[in-house]
Motif scaffolding. Structure first.
Motif, PDB file in Angstrom:
ATOM      1  N   ARG A 233       0.840  -1.208   0.000  1.00 51.18           N
ATOM      2  CA  ARG A 233       0.000   0.000   0.000  1.00 51.18           C
ATOM      3  C   ARG A 233       0.866   1.244   0.000  1.00 51.18           C
ATOM      4  O   ARG A 233       1.737   1.401   0.852  1.00 51.18           O
ATOM      5  CB  ARG A 233      -0.906   0.028   1.237  1.00 51.18           C
TER       6      ARG A 233
ATOM      7  N   ILE B 208      -5.377  -8.294  -3.921  1.00 50.58           N
ATOM      8  CA  ILE B 208      -4.660  -8.106  -5.203  1.00 50.58           C
ATOM      9  C   ILE B 208      -5.492  -7.202  -6.110  1.00 50.58           C
ATOM     10  O   ILE B 208      -4.967  -6.336  -6.799  1.00 50.58           O
ATOM     11  CB  ILE B 208      -4.459  -9.464  -5.913  1.00 50.58           C
ATOM     12  N   LEU B 209      -6.792  -7.436  -6.125  1.00 52.43           N
ATOM     13  CA  LEU B 209      -7.694  -6.621  -6.940  1.00 52.43           C
ATOM     14  C   LEU B 209      -9.079  -6.666  -6.314  1.00 52.43           C
ATOM     15  O   LEU B 209      -9.361  -7.506  -5.465  1.00 52.43           O
ATOM     16  CB  LEU B 209      -7.724  -7.132  -8.393  1.00 52.43           C
TER      17      LEU B 209
ATOM     18  N   GLY C 199     -13.517  -5.439  -7.072  1.00 49.70           N
ATOM     19  CA  GLY C 199     -14.504  -4.780  -7.925  1.00 49.70           C
ATOM     20  C   GLY C 199     -15.906  -5.235  -7.602  1.00 49.70           C
ATOM     21  O   GLY C 199     -16.140  -5.879  -6.577  1.00 49.70           O
ATOM     22  N   GLY C 200     -16.812  -4.886  -8.496  1.00 47.68           N
ATOM     23  CA  GLY C 200     -18.193  -5.289  -8.270  1.00 47.68           C
ATOM     24  C   GLY C 200     -19.141  -4.564  -9.197  1.00 47.68           C
ATOM     25  O   GLY C 200     -18.733  -3.753 -10.040  1.00 47.68           O
TER      26      GLY C 200
ATOM     27  N   TYR D 248     -22.058  -1.944  -9.997  1.00 46.44           N
ATOM     28  CA  TYR D 248     -22.513  -0.638  -9.475  1.00 46.44           C
ATOM     29  C   TYR D 248     -23.510  -0.049 -10.469  1.00 46.44           C
ATOM     30  O   TYR D 248     -23.154   0.718 -11.332  1.00 46.44           O
ATOM     31  CB  TYR D 248     -21.318   0.292  -9.215  1.00 46.44           C
TER      32      TYR D 248
END
Ligand code: HAM
Length: 431
Positions: free
Chosen positions: A122, A298-299, A301-302, A304
């Motif tokens: 990060r 690692i990644l 999303g979703g 929306y």
């Protein structure tokens, strides 16, 4: 910042990174691998400014992300921010163009900035690959986006090293309501912290939402294990008073899982603890983690489906994900996959100092035309110094007045020291 010798010393800002050429070379090759996979799926690249109105993020990204922005009032009195993520900008571009035939499949690879506490994986600035698909709300499309994410990781050589954990915010909202917890937004925020805070604090936070201990324990039980499709429906049948109402949701999730299996053999789990920090998600949400469980996501999303209508009133379903460069770099280094043999053949053109001719440029241009690297030494320094600079290259080429007169090339293999003279034509053929 003045050091002992009274010299002004300005260092890099905390949480930011420098990238030297040997690092950039690998980075470029990995970024290309990622973007080529997206292009193979029919996604097209977009780009947008690094600076946007802060209001774009106040819309629906959530207070945590807004509190992490590098935002300020500019000289024109506008409240602006360095972009902390790409999704609101992507939707801004989409809604500004009514003419685009759906589905729209876009990817981007901007730098984004978040004032987070720097730690492993990060930083306060990172490169973030994004892929988003607009215009269709279906299990097949959900699976395609997750399929793209898995194919990117698989193509980077990470099969078996990662797993995808999937949740459905709709389903979780229904379960929370069934357990008499109606402040779903705050419940999501607490669930997002499930693996980061102590059990006591978790229980305490839920009690503040007026949840009773029996129901809090049910939630903890639900969040504690990863499920496959069989155990998901069994568990919910036992837990819920009214299972029938969520039959359709469960079917959609089952369908999504089945379609994902046509993209990858990697491990895919249902995991109620994945809710994601951003507040615009409306349905399926997902994250990839290293199987060893040592690193941050690692990644992620979703789906929306409401962000476009908030920005422009247009109802455009959407799903996407983003992947930062930092965790991927850690993972690839751990798997010894970071160092890669990516270099094109390279030539260092040494020019003796009495040469006054365009011949070195002609040679270098011929090399470059064959998609190889050629760098000319224009310093006029002595040959040993030029050869020292050529150490990094595969070949050095020495051009003196003899070579120009004979239309020849003196070439030295920098790995084994082998040296020969070729006619200009034979050298071109050897490329
Ligand atoms: P996010 O989970 O906030 O989602 O970030 C996505 C990914 O960016 C993370 O999984 C991680 O790889 C990387 N990342 C985030 N913060 C940092 C950081 N401080 N340092 C290094 N890497 C970081 C989003 O940003 C959503 N906009 C994703 C999305 C796209 N949803 C729909 N479309």
């Amino acid at each position: 910042m003045v050091d002992a010798d009274n010299k002004i010393k300005i260092e890099k800002i905390k949480g930011f990174r420098d990238h030297y050429p040997e690092d950039m070379e690998i980075r470029n090759s990995i970024f290309t691998e990622i973007t080529e996979t997206a292009e193979d799926f029919g996604f097209k690249r977009i780009d947008f400014p690094s600076l946007e109105y802060l209001d774009l993020y106040k819309l629906k990204s959530g207070s945590e992300l807004v509190s992490q922005t590098f935002s300020f009032v500019d000289k024109g009195g506008r409240e602006v921010t360095l972009i902390p993520e790409a999704t609101p900008s992507t939707v801004r571009l989409l809604t500004a163009r009514k003419d685009l035939p759906k589905p729209v499949k876009w990817y981007s690879f901007p730098k984004v900035w978040r004032y987070e506490e720097p730690q492993e994986g990060r930083f306060r600035e990172h490169y973030q690959f994004n892929a988003d698909l607009f215009g269709i709300d279906s299990a097949k499309v959900d699976a395609e986006l997750i399929g793209l994410a898995t194919n990117i990781l698989d193509n980077l050589g990470l099969s078996g090293i990662y797993e995808i954990n999937i949740n459905d915010r709709n389903l979780l909202e229904y379960i929370l309501n069934d357990l008499n917890i109606n402040d779903v937004n705050n419940a999501f925020l607490i669930i997002d912290k499930f693996r980061k805070i102590s059990r006591e604090s978790f229980i305490e936070m839920f009690r503040k939402l007026d949840a009773n201990d029996e129901n809090i324990n049910k939630i903890i039980d639900l969040l504690s294990e990863k499920l496959d499709m069989d155990s998901l429906s069994k568990k919910l049948k036992k837990l819920l008073n009214n299972y029938k109402n969520i039959d359709d949701r469960i079917k959609r999730i089952q369908e999504t899982f089945e379609y994902i299996s046509y993209y990858t053999k990697s491990s895919i789990n249902f995991d109620f603890s994945v809710v994601r920090g951003l507040s615009y998600y409306t349905g399926i949400v997902f994250e990839a983690f290293d199987v060893a469980g040592k690193l941050r996501a690692i990644l992620g999303g979703g789906r929306y489906n409401n962000l476009a209508s908030l920005l422009s009133g247009d109802d455009i379903p959407a799903i996407g994900f983003a992947m930062g460069d930092a965790v991927i770099e850690l993972l690839l280094k751990r798997q010894n996959l970071w160092e890669r043999n990516i270099r094109k053949a390279s030539y260092y053109v040494c020019v003796l100092n009495d040469v006054n001719s365009e011949y070195p440029i002609t040679i270098a241009q011929k090399i470059r035309k064959t998609n190889k690297i050629a760098s000319i030494d224009f310093t006029g320094r002595k040959l040993p110094a030029q050869l020292k600079a050529a150490m990094d290259y595969d070949y050095s080429i020495i051009i003196g007045n003899d070579e120009i007169k004979n239309n020849s090339v003196s070439i030295k293999n920098m790995k084994d020291g082998d040296q020969k003279i070729l006619s200009f034509d034979d050298f071109i053929k050897s490329l």
